[in-house]
Design an enzyme around this catalytic site. Structure first.
Site, mmCIF file in Angstrom:
data_model
loop_
_atom_site.group_PDB
_atom_site.id
_atom_site.type_symbol
_atom_site.label_atom_id
_atom_site.label_comp_id
_atom_site.label_asym_id
_atom_site.label_seq_id
_atom_site.Cartn_x
_atom_site.Cartn_y
_atom_site.Cartn_z
ATOM 1 C CG HIS A 117 -0.519 0.349 2.521
ATOM 2 N ND1 HIS A 117 -1.505 1.341 3.316
ATOM 3 C CD2 HIS A 117 0.856 -0.015 2.729
ATOM 4 C CE1 HIS A 117 -0.670 1.478 4.468
ATOM 5 N NE2 HIS A 117 0.762 0.313 4.102
ATOM 6 C CB CYS A 171 2.942 5.786 5.345
ATOM 7 S SG CYS A 171 3.474 3.573 6.041
ATOM 8 C CG HIS A 218 5.912 0.593 2.699
ATOM 9 N ND1 HIS A 218 4.716 2.363 2.309
ATOM 10 C CD2 HIS A 218 4.558 0.484 3.712
ATOM 11 C CE1 HIS A 218 4.092 1.839 3.256
ATOM 12 N NE2 HIS A 218 3.849 1.380 3.648
ATOM 13 C CG HIS A 262 2.395 -2.955 6.434
ATOM 14 N ND1 HIS A 262 3.309 -2.650 7.623
ATOM 15 C CD2 HIS A 262 1.891 -1.869 5.662
ATOM 16 C CE1 HIS A 262 3.456 -1.277 7.288
ATOM 17 N NE2 HIS A 262 2.437 -0.499 6.380
ATOM 18 C CG ASP A 305 -2.041 -13.607 0.903
ATOM 19 O OD1 ASP A 305 -1.607 -12.507 1.001
ATOM 20 O OD2 ASP A 305 -1.857 -14.832 0.911
ATOM 21 C CD GLU A 339 -0.436 0.227 8.897
ATOM 22 O OE1 GLU A 339 -0.752 0.173 7.933
ATOM 23 O OE2 GLU A 339 0.468 0.554 9.125
#
Ligand code: NI
Length: 140
Positions: free
Chosen positions: A16, A35, A41, A43, A81, A128
């Site tokens: 995200h 972010c 990037h 998580h 996912d 997160e």
């Protein structure tokens, strides 16, 4: 009648970026820090779904963990996912993909399904990172 809560954990990985189109680049980096990295990037998210209900004497439970697992798989893991949360998830369109918005979205996806199993969705906790998580228990 004794009510009990049970929790099922699941994990998913997703990419995200936090970015507000109304702001220029400098303001985005000032507010969102890394972010806001333009090339995304990821998580390793971890979701804890807690469900509450009255135990059925015949089974000793109120929802089969296998059913709960299947619901989470269909409505959380499958759609999220290995996805880009900003681009691939219809219910996040037009929203910041923060852990706060994500936990509410997951609630809205699975709450009606849990309700058809005769029990109540009590809480969703979404990690997160190892140290940062959000809780949502519906509107009250
Ligand atoms: Ni992030």
């Amino acid at each position: 009648m004794k009510q009990v809560s049970i929790t099922r954990r699941a994990r998913f990985n997703a990419a995200h970026k936090l970015w507000n189109e109304e702001w220029d680049e400098a303001k985005n980096f000032e507010v969102f820090g890394k972010c806001a990295h333009p090339n995304w990037h990821g998580h390793n998210y971890e979701v804890h779904v807690t469900v509450r209900g009255i135990i059925d004497e015949a089974t000793g439970y109120f929802i089969n963990f296998t059913d709960l697992k299947a619901i989470i798989n269909e409505y959380v893991e499958e759609p999220l996912d290995h996805r880009n949360l900003n681009m691939d998830v219809p219910w996040l369109k037009g929203k910041q993909t923060s852990v706060e918005n994500l936990v509410i979205g997951i609630w809205e996806q699975i709450e009606p399904i849990i309700a058809t199993h005769g029990c109540t969705l009590e809480r969703i906790r979404l990690y997160e990172t190892e140290n940062n998580y959000a809780d949502y228990s519906g509107e009250s």
